[in-house]
Design an enzyme around this catalytic site. Sequence first.
Site, short mmCIF file in Angstrom:
data_model
loop_
_atom_site.label_atom_id
_atom_site.label_comp_id
_atom_site.label_asym_id
_atom_site.label_seq_id
_atom_site.Cartn_x
_atom_site.Cartn_y
_atom_site.Cartn_z
N SER A 106 17.40 74.65 50.95
CA SER A 106 16.08 74.04 50.68
C SER A 106 15.51 73.49 51.98
O SER A 106 16.26 73.20 52.92
CB SER A 106 16.24 72.89 49.69
OG SER A 106 15.04 72.14 49.59
N TYR B 292 21.15 65.18 46.49
CA TYR B 292 20.73 66.59 46.48
C TYR B 292 20.51 67.12 47.91
O TYR B 292 21.01 68.19 48.26
CB TYR B 292 19.43 66.71 45.67
CG TYR B 292 18.78 68.06 45.69
CD1 TYR B 292 19.24 69.10 44.88
CD2 TYR B 292 17.67 68.31 46.50
CE1 TYR B 292 18.61 70.35 44.89
CE2 TYR B 292 17.04 69.54 46.51
CZ TYR B 292 17.51 70.57 45.70
OH TYR B 292 16.89 71.80 45.71
P1 NAD Z 1 15.86 76.24 37.90
O1 NAD Z 1 16.00 75.01 37.10
O2 NAD Z 1 15.06 77.33 37.33
O3 NAD Z 1 17.27 76.82 38.29
C1 NAD Z 1 18.41 76.01 38.48
C2 NAD Z 1 19.48 76.55 37.56
O4 NAD Z 1 20.71 75.90 37.85
C3 NAD Z 1 19.24 76.31 36.08
O5 NAD Z 1 18.48 77.33 35.51
C4 NAD Z 1 20.65 76.25 35.52
O6 NAD Z 1 20.97 77.47 34.88
C5 NAD Z 1 21.52 76.11 36.74
N1 NAD Z 1 22.48 75.02 36.60
C6 NAD Z 1 22.30 73.72 36.87
N2 NAD Z 1 23.41 73.03 36.59
C7 NAD Z 1 24.32 73.92 36.15
C8 NAD Z 1 25.66 73.83 35.71
N3 NAD Z 1 26.32 72.65 35.70
N4 NAD Z 1 26.28 74.95 35.30
C9 NAD Z 1 25.64 76.15 35.31
N5 NAD Z 1 24.38 76.30 35.73
C10 NAD Z 1 23.73 75.19 36.14
O7 NAD Z 1 15.24 75.76 39.30
P2 NAD Z 1 15.05 76.53 40.69
O8 NAD Z 1 14.10 75.69 41.43
O9 NAD Z 1 14.79 77.97 40.50
O10 NAD Z 1 16.45 76.33 41.39
C11 NAD Z 1 17.14 77.39 41.98
C12 NAD Z 1 17.60 76.99 43.37
O11 NAD Z 1 16.47 76.78 44.19
C13 NAD Z 1 18.41 75.71 43.41
O12 NAD Z 1 19.50 75.90 44.30
C14 NAD Z 1 17.45 74.71 44.02
O13 NAD Z 1 18.12 73.69 44.71
C15 NAD Z 1 16.69 75.61 44.95
N6 NAD Z 1 15.43 75.08 45.41
C16 NAD Z 1 14.41 74.87 44.55
C17 NAD Z 1 13.22 74.37 45.03
C18 NAD Z 1 12.05 74.11 44.13
O14 NAD Z 1 11.08 73.47 44.56
N7 NAD Z 1 12.07 74.57 42.88
C19 NAD Z 1 13.06 74.09 46.40
C20 NAD Z 1 14.12 74.32 47.25
C21 NAD Z 1 15.31 74.82 46.75
#
Ligand code: NAD
Length: 352
Positions: free
Chosen positions: A244, A257
């Site tokens: 991120s 985080y």
């Molecule tokens: P999202 O909520 O769609 O995806 C995160 C997923 O993590 C969930 O769908 C869930 O299935 C899974 N998860 C969480 N805890 C879990 C557990 N204990 N066991 C199994 N699965 C679990 O959100 P996203 O934003 O698509 O996140 C995906 C990645 O992107 C993450 O690593 C997040 O840190 C990263 N990210 C997101 C953003 C943003 O702004 N959305 C920015 C930077 C990085």
Amino acid sequence: MQSDQPFDATRRKFVGGLASGVAAAAVAGPALGQQTQQTNAQSNAQSASGQAGAAGSGLTQKQDPTSQYPQPPFPEQPQEWPGLASKMEPRPDHGEESYRGSGRLNGRKALITGGDSGIGRAAAIAYAREGADVAINYLEAEESDAQEVIELIEAEGRTAVAIPGDIREEAFCRDLVESAAQQLGGLDILVNNAARQQWKSSITDITTDDFDATLKTNLYAMLWITQAAMPHLKPGAAIINTSSVVAYDPPEILLDYSMTKAAIVNFTKCLAKQVADQGIRVNAVAPGPFWTPLQPSGGQPQESVQSFGEDTPMGRPGQPVELAGVYVLLASQENSYATGQVYGSTGGSGGP
Ligand code: NAD
Ligand code: MG
């Protein structure tokens, strides 16, 4: 600011071949264009116009990226963790209608954690359309989101494997990899993407249980899953970890985080060196603000969800589909010299 094609309301009809459950879910949820017109009428009508092109060649069609997708303000929309993409307003665009493949991952076998929604879903759809068989992991509470993804993968004629379970458990992580490899008939691509993000304004509000859950989900699981994957990965395989922008510029409300996201960069660079001579590449993606369920389900205070992405130079959050090409590139043999790298996509601020 206008896209090259006029808005066509009929684009909201799902493309042929999609299973009825997905089509029904899409119809039941607010259409992206309709929703954005409610929140930011003029500029978002242009977003819808840009989306109209997506039914044809939208992702490759030249257009203004600032108005290509919805802009804040967004409606207040608190959700219980872990949140569902199907409940978001507007619904995130994961490339369901727009991503077109060209055989870049033909025959590959991929495992994606958090593949039910958000960035992981965008990668899952793109991988299937590029010719890969895909296993997704997610939490049981996310079954409805996951089933939409499974139907989309199967609509491409690819094998789709759904493996729900909690990656905070070491035994499950190891079973997950074995089950994915067995059901897919091997493993070529591992995407460590699941994460826990729960904001806390003070260090003193972070309980030991919070800290433990964040580190287990974001770091321990990445270690356990990658360890279990190693015996399956052959030369040409790729590991992709989701970091991120917060790894580089941590917001004060995301202490636990952010430190995990920085550690993911380090893990990526170290492992890349360790396994280069096995012909395995390891890279990371560092997204800026993306419109996913992570944010309204405790990732941000609600007022920040409503203005999400506003403070980037682009003035809007990214949509998951905007990262699909990056995850494909990092998995593809076209990118054969890139390992230990971090690819950013941030709307213009921060990042690697
Ligand atoms: P999202 O909520 O769609 O995806 C995160 C997923 O993590 C969930 O769908 C869930 O299935 C899974 N998860 C969480 N805890 C879990 C557990 N204990 N066991 C199994 N699965 C679990 O959100 P996203 O934003 O698509 O996140 C995906 C990645 O992107 C993450 O690593 C997040 O840190 C990263 N990210 C997101 C953003 C943003 O702004 N959305 C920015 C930077 C990085
Ligand atoms: Mg989810």
